[in-house]
Design a protein around this motif. Structure first.
Motif, PDB file in Angstrom:
ATOM      1  N   GLY A  15       0.823  -1.203   0.000  1.00  0.00           N
ATOM      2  CA  GLY A  15       0.000   0.000   0.000  1.00  0.00           C
ATOM      3  C   GLY A  15       0.853   1.247   0.000  1.00  0.00           C
ATOM      4  N   HIS A  16       0.202   2.397  -0.124  1.00  0.00           N
ATOM      5  CA  HIS A  16       0.944   3.653  -0.263  1.00  0.00           C
ATOM      6  C   HIS A  16       1.358   4.258   1.079  1.00  0.00           C
ATOM      7  CE1 HIS A  16       0.857   4.291  -4.606  1.00  0.00           C
ATOM      8  NE2 HIS A  16      -0.225   3.529  -4.540  1.00  0.00           N
ATOM      9  N   HIS A  17       0.703   3.883   2.133  1.00  0.00           N
ATOM     10  CA  HIS A  17       1.157   4.341   3.443  1.00  0.00           C
ATOM     11  C   HIS A  17       2.438   3.601   3.797  1.00  0.00           C
ATOM     12  CE1 HIS A  17       1.203   5.215   7.746  1.00  0.00           C
ATOM     13  NE2 HIS A  17       0.328   6.175   7.503  1.00  0.00           N
ATOM     14  N   ILE A  18       3.430   4.322   4.301  1.00  0.00           N
ATOM     15  CA  ILE A  18       4.741   3.724   4.529  1.00  0.00           C
ATOM     16  C   ILE A  18       4.690   2.576   5.530  1.00  0.00           C
ATOM     17  CG2 ILE A  18       5.439   5.258   6.416  1.00  0.00           C
ATOM     18  CD1 ILE A  18       7.642   4.096   3.473  1.00  0.00           C
ATOM     19  N   ASP A 273      -5.754   7.288  11.845  1.00  0.00           N
ATOM     20  CA  ASP A 273      -4.984   7.355  13.092  1.00  0.00           C
ATOM     21  C   ASP A 273      -4.264   6.032  13.366  1.00  0.00           C
ATOM     22  OD1 ASP A 273      -5.884   9.932  13.433  1.00  0.00           O
ATOM     23  OD2 ASP A 273      -7.447   9.399  14.888  1.00  0.00           O
ATOM     24  N   ALA A 274      -4.941   4.925  13.103  1.00  0.00           N
ATOM     25  CA  ALA A 274      -4.327   3.616  13.344  1.00  0.00           C
ATOM     26  C   ALA A 274      -3.099   3.432  12.457  1.00  0.00           C
ATOM     27  CB  ALA A 274      -5.348   2.508  13.076  1.00  0.00           C
ATOM     28  N   LEU A 275      -3.168   3.883  11.208  1.00  0.00           N
ATOM     29  CA  LEU A 275      -2.020   3.794  10.315  1.00  0.00           C
ATOM     30  C   LEU A 275      -0.891   4.715  10.755  1.00  0.00           C
ATOM     31  CD1 LEU A 275      -3.885   3.611   6.900  1.00  0.00           C
ATOM     32  CD2 LEU A 275      -2.201   1.948   7.689  1.00  0.00           C
ATOM     33  N   GLN A 276      -1.240   5.947  11.105  1.00  0.00           N
ATOM     34  CA  GLN A 276      -0.212   6.904  11.524  1.00  0.00           C
ATOM     35  C   GLN A 276       0.538   6.439  12.755  1.00  0.00           C
ATOM     36  OE1 GLN A 276       0.050   8.526   8.672  1.00  0.00           O
ATOM     37  NE2 GLN A 276       0.275  10.506   9.672  1.00  0.00           N
ATOM     38  N   ASN A 277      -0.163   5.746  13.635  1.00  0.00           N
ATOM     39  CA  ASN A 277       0.474   5.255  14.857  1.00  0.00           C
ATOM     40  C   ASN A 277       1.455   4.120  14.602  1.00  0.00           C
ATOM     41  OD1 ASN A 277      -0.876   7.081  16.491  1.00  0.00           O
ATOM     42  ND2 ASN A 277      -2.591   5.694  16.883  1.00  0.00           N
ATOM     43  N   ALA A 337       7.188  14.799   8.254  1.00  0.00           N
ATOM     44  CA  ALA A 337       7.587  13.429   7.962  1.00  0.00           C
ATOM     45  C   ALA A 337       6.408  12.470   8.100  1.00  0.00           C
ATOM     46  CB  ALA A 337       8.730  13.004   8.879  1.00  0.00           C
ATOM     47  N   ARG A 338       5.623  12.632   9.146  1.00  0.00           N
ATOM     48  CA  ARG A 338       4.490  11.725   9.371  1.00  0.00           C
ATOM     49  C   ARG A 338       3.410  11.926   8.307  1.00  0.00           C
ATOM     50  NH1 ARG A 338       4.050   8.962  14.016  1.00  0.00           N
ATOM     51  NH2 ARG A 338       1.782   9.110  14.104  1.00  0.00           N
ATOM     52  N   HIS A 339       3.168  13.169   7.929  1.00  0.00           N
ATOM     53  CA  HIS A 339       2.184  13.423   6.881  1.00  0.00           C
ATOM     54  C   HIS A 339       2.689  12.884   5.541  1.00  0.00           C
ATOM     55  CE1 HIS A 339      -1.262  15.493   5.041  1.00  0.00           C
ATOM     56  NE2 HIS A 339      -0.437  15.714   4.026  1.00  0.00           N
ATOM     57  N   PHE A 340       3.946  13.129   5.250  1.00  0.00           N
ATOM     58  CA  PHE A 340       4.524  12.699   3.976  1.00  0.00           C
ATOM     59  C   PHE A 340       4.525  11.182   3.864  1.00  0.00           C
ATOM     60  CE2 PHE A 340       8.047  11.968   0.972  1.00  0.00           C
ATOM     61  CZ  PHE A 340       7.672  12.838  -0.047  1.00  0.00           C
ATOM     62  N   ALA A 341       4.713  10.498   4.990  1.00  0.00           N
ATOM     63  CA  ALA A 341       4.757   9.035   4.986  1.00  0.00           C
ATOM     64  C   ALA A 341       3.425   8.417   4.577  1.00  0.00           C
ATOM     65  CB  ALA A 341       5.161   8.517   6.365  1.00  0.00           C
ATOM     66  N   GLY A 342       2.346   9.184   4.711  1.00  0.00           N
ATOM     67  CA  GLY A 342       1.037   8.652   4.364  1.00  0.00           C
ATOM     68  C   GLY A 342       0.803   8.512   2.873  1.00  0.00           C
ATOM     69  N   ALA A 343       1.321   9.465   2.071  1.00  0.00           N
ATOM     70  CA  ALA A 343       1.058   9.419   0.626  1.00  0.00           C
ATOM     71  C   ALA A 343       2.166  10.084  -0.183  1.00  0.00           C
ATOM     72  CB  ALA A 343      -0.284  10.077   0.318  1.00  0.00           C
ATOM     73  N   ARG A 344       3.329  10.289   0.428  1.00  0.00           N
ATOM     74  CA  ARG A 344       4.505  10.831  -0.262  1.00  0.00           C
ATOM     75  C   ARG A 344       4.234  12.171  -0.941  1.00  0.00           C
ATOM     76  NH1 ARG A 344       3.710   6.146  -2.024  1.00  0.00           N
ATOM     77  NH2 ARG A 344       3.720   6.691  -4.232  1.00  0.00           N
ATOM     78  N   ALA A 377      -4.231   3.363   0.769  1.00  0.00           N
ATOM     79  CA  ALA A 377      -3.269   3.340   1.869  1.00  0.00           C
ATOM     80  C   ALA A 377      -2.705   1.943   2.087  1.00  0.00           C
ATOM     81  CB  ALA A 377      -3.915   3.850   3.153  1.00  0.00           C
ATOM     82  N   PHE A 378      -3.547   0.920   1.960  1.00  0.00           N
ATOM     83  CA  PHE A 378      -3.051  -0.453   2.022  1.00  0.00           C
ATOM     84  C   PHE A 378      -3.925  -1.333   1.145  1.00  0.00           C
ATOM     85  CE2 PHE A 378      -5.988  -0.201   5.633  1.00  0.00           C
ATOM     86  CZ  PHE A 378      -6.758  -1.350   5.501  1.00  0.00           C
TER      87      PHE A 378
END
Length: 417
Positions: A15-18, A273-277, A337-344, A377-378
């Motif tokens: 998925g696209h979320h890191i 939120d679950a993905l960001q965590n 960094a956290r925002h960018f990690a979600g969708a580059r 995201a996934f």
């Protein structure tokens, strides 16, 4: 009939979320599981997507083995080979793969994509990139990354040679090309497909990248965070296309969008939120630093501001987008960094199907795009959520097809031959 948006399904291992691979519902082994890719492509085809898209980097995603091991993106299939496998298990959806003009030769690339076009029944497309990674450069004997302008000079000639090789008028005629970068004497010796030639896709958003797209591209993938920036890019590329004598309707601009959709806004936010965590700080910071082509962040406080950075030879348009967002939203390095990690750096939407459709409609009808490259995201869960919730809402509004219009990728995209 109301204009309808074009949709691509951007396939990415897990998925696209890191941190997608860490999600309990993600296909964590998708990077090396051809059956997972086939099922995802079939889902997109059943929903009527115009195309599936595979990006590529001919090297590790991250030179830091500690952070690379936490992203599940350092392994993956060569995209043309993977699309050949998907082609055999699908019949209508377009098949677009990335290949670099910096580390390929035009004859071999033109032949490979023309072959995929014939094998797939006229569904192939080539996403032209110039490659901005030092890691890739090290795999091909290059002494470091070529300068941005030099990469595009090579890409200009490369695209011209490929276009001539794909000219359906006479593919067996000698080419007799002798240029600054390439000498190509013979034609391909392959018949043209029913769509004439593979679709040309381009993703560079720098000034020289936009010029190249205006001259050569049928489709442009791009990144934008706001409707104003998307509209500015759209108007600029269409104007450049018109200026070189092409019909601007024959170039489709499709920004990336990463939707997280659920029955309620609260559920959608909880999914995000679950993905960001799941993002380790060092992974988010490493991804951000790789796109900014800098090692200046590692010694700075994560809760401090993003510093002023020099222009690099890397992905200049993406670097500018990240800096613009950090300044606009007053974000710390950690937050960026956290925002960018979600969708580059691509547009992220969180909400109900109606919320997502409202935003997509506003951009589409507001002159900001011709459609979207959808970045779940996934996989497979978030693609299924988009297909089951958002696609019906777009169809209800008359914004997306009920069935494929044609039997080639060009026909479905509404492109000239």
């Amino acid at each position: 009939m109301r204009a309808q948006m074009k949709l691509g399904a951007f396939l990415m291992p897990t998925g696209h979320h890191i941190a997608a691979w860490r999600h309990p519902d993600a296909a964590a082994d998708m990077g090396l599981d051809v059956d997972q890719y086939i099922r995802v492509a079939q889902t997109a085809e059943k929903a009527g997507f115009d195309l599936v898209f595979l990006e590529d980097a001919a090297g590790l995603r991250d030179a830091n083995t500690r952070t690379a091991s936490q992203t599940a993106r350092s392994i993956g299939f060569e995209p043309l080979s993977l699309l050949a496998a998907i082609a055999a298990q699908t019949s209508r959806i377009g098949l677009v793969a990335t290949a670099s003009t910096s580390y390929n030769e035009p004859y071999a690339l033109a032949r490979a994509f023309a072959t995929l076009d014939l094998l797939s029944g006229s569904r192939a497309g080539w996403n032209l990139v110039t490659s901005a990674s030092e890691i890739e450069a090290a795999n091909f004997g290059a002494e470091g990354l070529r300068k941005h302008v030099d990469r595009y000079h090579r890409a200009d000639e490369f695209a011209d040679v490929v276009a001539r090789l794909w000219n359906p008028a006479d593919r067996s005629a000698p080419l007799n090309h002798s240029g600054e970068h390439f000498i190509v004497q013979q034609g391909l010796g392959l018949t043209a497909s029913r769509q004439g030639k593979p679709v040309m896709v381009q993703a560079g958003a720098s000034d020289v990248g936009r010029d190249l797209a205006a001259r050569t591209a049928d489709v442009v993938f791009t990144a934008a965070q706001t409707i104003d920036s998307a509209r500015s890019f759209y108007d600029d590329v269409k104007a450049r296309t018109r200026a070189v004598g092409r019909n601007p309707d024959h170039i489709k601009i499709m920004p990336g969008v990463s939707p997280i959709v659920a029955a309620t806004r609260e559920e959608a936010q909880a999914k995000l939120d679950a993905l960001q965590n799941l993002i380790p700080d060092e992974v988010g910071l490493s991804l951000l630093a790789s796109y900014l082509a800098t090692d200046a962040l590692k010694d700075l406080p994560l809760d401090g501001p993003l510093p002023n950075l020099e222009v690099t030879q890397g992905m200049q348009s993406r670097q500018a987008l990240v800096v613009e967002q950090a300044r606009r939203d007053n974000l710390t390095i950690r937050e960026v960094a956290r925002h960018f990690a979600g969708a580059r750096g691509h547009w992220r939407l969180v909400g109900t199907a109606q919320d997502i459709a409202d935003e997509l409609e506003a951009w589409f009808t507001g002159g900001a795009c011709d459609g979207f490259n959808v970045m779940p995201a996934f996989f497979p869960g978030e693609l299924h959520s988009f297909v089951e919730l958002v696609i019906p809402e777009l169809r209800r509004r008359g914004l997306f097809r009920q069935a494929y219009e044609g039997d080639t990728l060009r026909a479905n995209l509404g492109l000239d031959a």
